[in-house]
Design a protein around this motif. Sequence first.
Motif, PDB file in Angstrom:
ATOM      1  N   LYS A  72      12.931  32.956 -14.866  1.00 52.11           N
ATOM      2  CA  LYS A  72      14.042  31.995 -14.757  1.00 52.11           C
ATOM      3  C   LYS A  72      14.263  31.676 -13.281  1.00 52.11           C
ATOM      4  CE  LYS A  72      16.424  33.041 -19.030  1.00 52.11           C
ATOM      5  NZ  LYS A  72      15.339  33.058 -19.859  1.00 52.11           N
ATOM      6  N   ASN A  97       6.145  21.066 -11.110  1.00 52.20           N
ATOM      7  CA  ASN A  97       7.435  20.438 -11.383  1.00 52.20           C
ATOM      8  C   ASN A  97       8.191  21.088 -12.530  1.00 52.20           C
ATOM      9  OD1 ASN A  97       7.688  17.880  -9.618  1.00 52.20           O
ATOM     10  ND2 ASN A  97       5.557  17.893 -10.280  1.00 52.20           N
ATOM     11  N   ALA A  98       7.971  22.364 -12.770  1.00 53.22           N
ATOM     12  CA  ALA A  98       8.685  23.066 -13.841  1.00 53.22           C
ATOM     13  C   ALA A  98      10.189  23.022 -13.569  1.00 53.22           C
ATOM     14  CB  ALA A  98       8.211  24.509 -13.938  1.00 53.22           C
ATOM     15  N   SER A  99      10.973  23.006 -14.623  1.00 47.28           N
ATOM     16  CA  SER A  99      12.434  22.903 -14.468  1.00 47.28           C
ATOM     17  C   SER A  99      13.006  24.092 -13.698  1.00 47.28           C
ATOM     18  CB  SER A  99      13.106  22.769 -15.832  1.00 47.28           C
ATOM     19  OG  SER A  99      12.794  23.881 -16.641  1.00 47.28           O
ATOM     20  N   HIS A 101      11.846  25.348 -11.141  1.00 45.88           N
ATOM     21  CA  HIS A 101      11.612  25.098  -9.717  1.00 45.88           C
ATOM     22  C   HIS A 101      12.540  24.022  -9.161  1.00 45.88           C
ATOM     23  CE1 HIS A 101       7.205  26.410 -10.558  1.00 45.88           C
ATOM     24  NE2 HIS A 101       8.013  27.445 -10.443  1.00 45.88           N
ATOM     25  N   LYS A 102      13.360  23.448 -10.020  1.00 44.82           N
ATOM     26  CA  LYS A 102      14.208  22.338  -9.582  1.00 44.82           C
ATOM     27  C   LYS A 102      15.682  22.589  -9.862  1.00 44.82           C
ATOM     28  CE  LYS A 102      10.793  18.839  -9.385  1.00 44.82           C
ATOM     29  NZ  LYS A 102      10.600  17.425  -9.324  1.00 44.82           N
ATOM     30  N   THR A 103      16.090  23.839  -9.853  1.00 45.15           N
ATOM     31  CA  THR A 103      17.492  24.152 -10.102  1.00 45.15           C
ATOM     32  C   THR A 103      18.328  23.896  -8.849  1.00 45.15           C
ATOM     33  OG1 THR A 103      17.272  26.465  -9.443  1.00 45.15           O
ATOM     34  CG2 THR A 103      16.856  25.950 -11.772  1.00 45.15           C
ATOM     35  N   TYR A 120       6.377  19.725  -3.948  1.00 47.88           N
ATOM     36  CA  TYR A 120       6.046  19.701  -5.371  1.00 47.88           C
ATOM     37  C   TYR A 120       4.701  18.998  -5.560  1.00 47.88           C
ATOM     38  CZ  TYR A 120      10.762  21.286  -6.172  1.00 47.88           C
ATOM     39  OH  TYR A 120      11.908  22.033  -6.166  1.00 47.88           O
TER      40      TYR A 120
END
Length: 180
Positions: A72, A97-99, A101-103, A120
């Motif tokens: 996570k 670009n996994a979610s 990695h973009k929190t 990215y």
Amino acid sequence: MPELERTIEAGETLAFLDEVGFSLKPTVTRTWAPCGHPPVLEAKTNWQKVSTIGAITTTGQFLQHTHQAAIKGTQVIAFLTHLLRRVKGKVTVLLDNASIHKTKALSAFVTGEPRLSVVYLPAYSPELNPIELVWAYVKQQMLANFCPKNLPTLKSRLLQAWQRVRYIQLPTRLLSGSDP
């Protein structure tokens, strides 16, 4: 990417980061057996798994953390903290670009770390991330036809795999273009 080559020339370290999962189900590969005696794999039929987040650097380092659950955003931040402790100077982390990695928390963490920047990779481009080759090596060489009975057995084999990756200097070989 010419801009990344310039960052390396300027003394910055690139770190290629990704996550992977390993389950109790074996990676079935071709193997040898006596004529007339096909090999039989006796494997558990459940989906228990461990997840690993890892990175290889342009300086030849291989770093990883293994968890019993899915990775996570908080584990990504913890891993980046570990990476910054182990790598000197400025670090540019390349990731997909996994979610996770973009929190917002990850963005805030990167903003607060002057030595750290994130780039990215284009969507659906695992061929641009050399750590994918490390994961493939571990699955196809170290875990080939391996049937762990439980998670501790799987973790033990993974520990051997991480040691082997470091021993054979796989990150350096991958980044220099040598065969694994």
